[in-house]
Write an enzyme that holds these catalytic residues in place. Structure first.
Site: not given
Ligand code: DHB
Length: 414
Positions: A390, A207, A76, A302, A298
């Site tokens: 990121y 997000y 992506h 990271k 999460p």
């Molecule tokens: C996923 C998990 C995440 O914590 C995140 O920020 C983006 C994607 C995932 O599980 O695909």
């Protein structure tokens, strides 16, 4: 009867950190044994995040673990940020001069690494019990475990790698005073995550901040979606039948003209959210890597990327120490890793607090969140800051000389 053995590196834990470390050490001519309390099937099935920084992808390719990742991973350019009912695309590739993110589930990396180690005839012991690490004040630490057939092993090592996660045995084995600082923050919410048999309704990870709470739409394959909802930290999953989950995802993720595809929920669970950093990440010849040393919430995905960065550095440090007799990289391991760990800890904490609704309902906080989000989608400088953090930092490179930044861009003042 106890079987006595000698191995250069004893690795506790067959998650991505332990497996990749064993693979990298083998490339450098250092032998290891990996011990894991769970079964191979369990390790290959547990659901975790699936977002890889481009730096992680490049490392996996460089060390021969990129074949399936390249054919099945979903590359992506960036992400979507949604707030106040509008969706915005952040093009990281353009903002960072070519860096990207790839969706490829952690469990797939684990499968690839196990397959590579097994093909190599590596010592990989699943379903062990009674794992202990001792003699940590010597240069010959000892790893003890009982294998799946009930035989007890005592392995004298030159170094031990604790890749056994937050609840593992290695960090608590460090003698009193060995960990100088342990810093922690508990967030007042959790994530309810689902894996669903439904084609993703977004082409890149989305997000979303909504008054009801955060939501995240990710994916695993063109047929499987991965979605998350902010829920109270102590939420009971029984409160969330599948229909309620889909209704709430629909409410939070809605924008005019867009539809969320739904389907059977294959798996669901609730994860608490914390930040945790234990330092230093080394006690003499015991080295901690991944979740054994640090946890991030999460948001921003990271955790896995940090674990990969740790073991890239650790493999180099151990090869230099054990093959070449050079201790400098081992001495610098903790400081080297912690620089990246704290950068990622900041990103994860910042994204978390910007996108989740504070259960205390403080309107001042809510306005600050919206102001930051507007800044991110209107200022190129702000967007670039997110994009750089990121997509990853300095290349991980399987070599000892990677640093996040060689020197301050701004110079220093005496
Ligand atoms: C996923 C998990 C995440 O914590 C995140 O920020 C983006 C994607 C995932 O599980 O695909």
């Amino acid at each position: 009867m106890t079987v006595r053995e000698r191995v250069q590196v004893g690795i506790v834990g067959a998650g991505p950190a332990g497996l990749l470390l064993s693979h990298l050490l083998a490339l450098g001519g250092v032998d290891s044994v990996v011990v894991e309390s769970r079964s191979r099937a369990y390790c290959e099935a547990r659901q975790r995040a699936g977002m890889l920084e481009s730096t992680t992808v490049e490392l996996l390719r460089e060390v021969g673990l990129g074949k399936r990742l390249d054919s099945e991973g979903l590359e992506h350019d960036g992400i979507y940020l949604q707030f106040a009912g509008a969706r915005h695309h952040m093009n990281f590739r353009e903002l960072t001069d070519g860096r990207w993110v790839t969706i490829y589930a952690q469990t797939e990396i684990v499968k690839d690494a196990i397959a590579a180690r097994v093909a190599d005839g590596a010592a990989l012991e699943f379903e062990v019990s009674g794992t202990e690490v001792t003699d940590l004040d010597s240069d010959q630490p000892v790893l003890r475990y009982t294998d799946a057939s009930g035989e007890r092993h005592e392995v004298t090592c030159d170094a031990i790698a604790g890749c056994d996660g937050f609840h593992g045995v290695c960090r608590p084995a460090i003698p009193g005073g060995g960990l100088r600082t342990v810093t922690e923050r508990i967030y007042p919410y959790g994530w309810l995550g689902i894996l669903a048999q439904a084609p993703p309704s977004t082409d890149q990870v989305l997000y979303c901040r909504h008054e009801n709470g955060f939501a995240l739409h990710s994916m695993r394959t063109p047929q499987i979606s991965r979605l998350y909802l902010q829920v109270p930290a102590d939420e009971d999953i029984a409160e969330w039948p599948d229909d309620r989950i889909w209704d709430e995802l629909n409410t939070r993720l809605a924008v005019p003209g867009w539809e969320l595809a739904t389907g059977p929920v294959l798996e669901k669970s609730i994860t608490p959210m914390r930040s945790f950093v234990a330092a230093p990440m080394r006690y003499r010849r015991l080295f901690l890597a991944g979740d054994a040393a640090h946890i991030v919430p999460p948001t921003g995905a990271k955790g896995l990327n940090l674990a990969v960065a740790d073991v890239a550095a650790l493999a180099t440090a151990l090869i230099r120490l054990l093959r070449d007799g050079e201790p400098e990289h081992a001495a610098a391991y903790s400081e080297h890793c912690l620089e990246r760990v704290w950068r990622a800890t900041h990103l994860a904490c910042w994204m978390t607090t910007m996108l989740h609704v504070d259960p205390a309902g403080d309107p001042f906080e809510a306005h600050l969140q919206l102001a930051q989000l507007r800044n991110l989608v209107t200022s190129r400088a702000a967007a670039t800051m997110l994009a750089e953090n990121y997509t990853g930092y300095a290349p991980l490179g399987y070599d000892p000389d990677t640093r996040l930044a060689p020197s301050s861009l701004c110079g220093s003042v005496a």
